[in-house]
Design a protein around this motif. Structure first.
Motif, PDB file in Angstrom:
ATOM      1  N   UNK A  32       0.873  -1.180   0.000  1.00  0.00           N
ATOM      2  CA  UNK A  32       0.000   0.000   0.000  1.00  0.00           C
ATOM      3  C   UNK A  32       0.906   1.224   0.000  1.00  0.00           C
ATOM      4  N   UNK A  33       0.428   2.355  -0.541  1.00  0.00           N
ATOM      5  CA  UNK A  33       1.260   3.557  -0.547  1.00  0.00           C
ATOM      6  C   UNK A  33       1.488   4.097   0.872  1.00  0.00           C
ATOM      7  N   UNK A  34       2.563   4.867   1.069  1.00  0.00           N
ATOM      8  CA  UNK A  34       2.876   5.383   2.407  1.00  0.00           C
ATOM      9  C   UNK A  34       1.717   6.129   3.070  1.00  0.00           C
ATOM     10  N   UNK A  35       0.920   6.859   2.304  1.00  0.00           N
ATOM     11  CA  UNK A  35      -0.197   7.607   2.890  1.00  0.00           C
ATOM     12  C   UNK A  35      -1.209   6.671   3.545  1.00  0.00           C
ATOM     13  N   UNK A  36      -1.451   5.514   2.901  1.00  0.00           N
ATOM     14  CA  UNK A  36      -2.395   4.550   3.467  1.00  0.00           C
ATOM     15  C   UNK A  36      -1.810   3.851   4.690  1.00  0.00           C
ATOM     16  N   UNK A  37      -0.537   3.521   4.643  1.00  0.00           N
ATOM     17  CA  UNK A  37       0.110   2.884   5.791  1.00  0.00           C
ATOM     18  C   UNK A  37       0.124   3.858   6.971  1.00  0.00           C
ATOM     19  N   UNK A  38       0.406   5.117   6.690  1.00  0.00           N
ATOM     20  CA  UNK A  38       0.392   6.143   7.736  1.00  0.00           C
ATOM     21  C   UNK A  38      -0.997   6.209   8.382  1.00  0.00           C
ATOM     22  N   UNK A  39      -2.051   6.186   7.559  1.00  0.00           N
ATOM     23  CA  UNK A  39      -3.416   6.202   8.102  1.00  0.00           C
ATOM     24  C   UNK A  39      -3.681   4.954   8.937  1.00  0.00           C
ATOM     25  N   UNK A  40      -3.143   3.815   8.500  1.00  0.00           N
ATOM     26  CA  UNK A  40      -3.337   2.568   9.254  1.00  0.00           C
ATOM     27  C   UNK A  40      -2.675   2.632  10.624  1.00  0.00           C
ATOM     28  N   UNK A  41      -1.688   3.499  10.776  1.00  0.00           N
ATOM     29  CA  UNK A  41      -0.971   3.643  12.043  1.00  0.00           C
ATOM     30  C   UNK A  41      -1.508   4.774  12.918  1.00  0.00           C
ATOM     31  N   UNK A  42      -2.239   5.713  12.321  1.00  0.00           N
ATOM     32  CA  UNK A  42      -2.620   6.914  13.067  1.00  0.00           C
ATOM     33  C   UNK A  42      -4.119   7.174  13.154  1.00  0.00           C
ATOM     34  N   UNK A  43      -4.921   6.571  12.297  1.00  0.00           N
ATOM     35  CA  UNK A  43      -6.363   6.811  12.293  1.00  0.00           C
ATOM     36  C   UNK A  43      -7.054   5.720  13.124  1.00  0.00           C
ATOM     37  N   UNK A  44      -7.734   6.087  14.212  1.00  0.00           N
ATOM     38  CA  UNK A  44      -8.334   5.067  15.087  1.00  0.00           C
ATOM     39  C   UNK A  44      -9.277   4.117  14.345  1.00  0.00           C
ATOM     40  N   UNK A  45     -10.058   4.619  13.392  1.00  0.00           N
ATOM     41  CA  UNK A  45     -10.989   3.754  12.661  1.00  0.00           C
ATOM     42  C   UNK A  45     -10.228   2.745  11.804  1.00  0.00           C
ATOM     43  N   UNK A  76      -7.730  -3.161  10.923  1.00  0.00           N
ATOM     44  CA  UNK A  76      -6.692  -4.193  10.791  1.00  0.00           C
ATOM     45  C   UNK A  76      -6.395  -4.917  12.101  1.00  0.00           C
ATOM     46  N   UNK A  77      -6.644  -4.257  13.237  1.00  0.00           N
ATOM     47  CA  UNK A  77      -6.304  -4.892  14.527  1.00  0.00           C
ATOM     48  C   UNK A  77      -7.476  -5.652  15.144  1.00  0.00           C
ATOM     49  N   UNK A  78      -8.693  -5.267  14.753  1.00  0.00           N
ATOM     50  CA  UNK A  78      -9.873  -5.883  15.346  1.00  0.00           C
ATOM     51  C   UNK A  78     -10.217  -5.343  16.718  1.00  0.00           C
ATOM     52  N   UNK A  79      -9.492  -4.313  17.159  1.00  0.00           N
ATOM     53  CA  UNK A  79      -9.707  -3.734  18.490  1.00  0.00           C
ATOM     54  C   UNK A  79      -9.868  -2.219  18.383  1.00  0.00           C
ATOM     55  N   UNK A  86      -1.759   7.500  23.641  1.00  0.00           N
ATOM     56  CA  UNK A  86      -2.462   6.523  22.809  1.00  0.00           C
ATOM     57  C   UNK A  86      -2.594   5.206  23.550  1.00  0.00           C
ATOM     58  N   UNK A  87      -3.516   4.387  23.050  1.00  0.00           N
ATOM     59  CA  UNK A  87      -3.770   3.072  23.639  1.00  0.00           C
ATOM     60  C   UNK A  87      -4.227   2.124  22.534  1.00  0.00           C
ATOM     61  N   UNK A  88      -3.597   0.953  22.485  1.00  0.00           N
ATOM     62  CA  UNK A  88      -3.939  -0.065  21.495  1.00  0.00           C
ATOM     63  C   UNK A  88      -4.173  -1.397  22.187  1.00  0.00           C
ATOM     64  N   UNK A  89      -4.957  -2.259  21.556  1.00  0.00           N
ATOM     65  CA  UNK A  89      -5.219  -3.605  22.061  1.00  0.00           C
ATOM     66  C   UNK A  89      -5.620  -3.590  23.538  1.00  0.00           C
ATOM     67  N   UNK A  90      -6.714  -2.890  23.815  1.00  0.00           N
ATOM     68  CA  UNK A  90      -7.261  -2.833  25.176  1.00  0.00           C
ATOM     69  C   UNK A  90      -6.190  -2.471  26.201  1.00  0.00           C
ATOM     70  N   UNK A 100      -7.216   4.191  20.755  1.00  0.00           N
ATOM     71  CA  UNK A 100      -7.165   5.623  21.041  1.00  0.00           C
ATOM     72  C   UNK A 100      -5.892   6.138  20.412  1.00  0.00           C
ATOM     73  N   UNK A 101      -6.032   7.016  19.405  1.00  0.00           N
ATOM     74  CA  UNK A 101      -4.862   7.515  18.688  1.00  0.00           C
ATOM     75  C   UNK A 101      -5.168   8.909  18.152  1.00  0.00           C
ATOM     76  N   UNK A 102      -4.155   9.730  18.133  1.00  0.00           N
ATOM     77  CA  UNK A 102      -4.247  11.080  17.601  1.00  0.00           C
ATOM     78  C   UNK A 102      -2.902  11.417  16.976  1.00  0.00           C
ATOM     79  N   UNK A 103      -2.894  12.333  16.018  1.00  0.00           N
ATOM     80  CA  UNK A 103      -1.623  12.781  15.440  1.00  0.00           C
ATOM     81  C   UNK A 103      -1.162  14.075  16.103  1.00  0.00           C
ATOM     82  N   UNK A 104      -1.665  14.348  17.270  1.00  0.00           N
ATOM     83  CA  UNK A 104      -1.272  15.528  18.038  1.00  0.00           C
ATOM     84  C   UNK A 104      -0.060  15.171  18.908  1.00  0.00           C
ATOM     85  N   UNK A 105       1.121  15.782  18.645  1.00  0.00           N
ATOM     86  CA  UNK A 105       2.270  15.514  19.516  1.00  0.00           C
ATOM     87  C   UNK A 105       1.927  15.807  20.984  1.00  0.00           C
TER      88      UNK A 105
END
Length: 128
Positions: A12-25, A30-33, A45-49, A36-41
């Motif tokens: 996938x292009x970098x823009x899509x991979x970036x979204x997969x890492x930063x967009x909660x939806x 991809x994770x099934x969970x 954040x919280x992943x996988x419960x 909580x994620x934001x691109x605000x420095x």
């Protein structure tokens, strides 16, 4: 404390991979969970419960993510820093992952998690 560095290829292009890492939806797709994620420095954040928690430090849209992952009491003295750099490639995106200061007792679980659950799931998500 140990460091881990690995390269991955995502179809996938970098823009899509970036979204997969930063967009909660997208993370939830991809994770099934829920995530909580934001691109605000400075945001947390919280992943996988809450299996993975930390603070977002730096973002370059479509190119770079830097986070601090929390590992209990030692995190203050020796922060565990994750740097993900996305490089465009002919087949999509080449990913450079660096994770520093991983506690010795967590190293095997963390590295296995990076390979199987985290990047394995993203790579599978974008398979054609």
């Amino acid at each position: 404390m140990k460091d881990f560095k690995k390269y991955f290829a995502v179809a996938a292009p970098p823009e899509e991979v970036y979204a997969a890492l930063t967009n909660p939806a997208t993370i939830q797709l991809w994770s099934g969970e829920k995530a909580e994620m934001s691109t605000e420095p400075g945001s947390e954040f919280s992943l996988w419960e809450e299996s993975i928690v930390g603070k977002n430090l730096e973002f370059e849209e479509g190119r770079k993510i830097v986070q601090e992952w929390y590992f209990g009491e030692d995190s203050d003295e020796n922060p565990s820093i994750v740097t993900i750099i996305l490089h465009p490639s002919k087949k999509g995106t080449d990913v450079e992952l660096r994770h520093t200061n991983i506690p010795d007792e967590a190293f095997d679980d963390i590295t296995e998690g990076w390979i199987d659950q985290y990047w394995g799931a993203i790579i599978d998500f974008y398979k054609e």
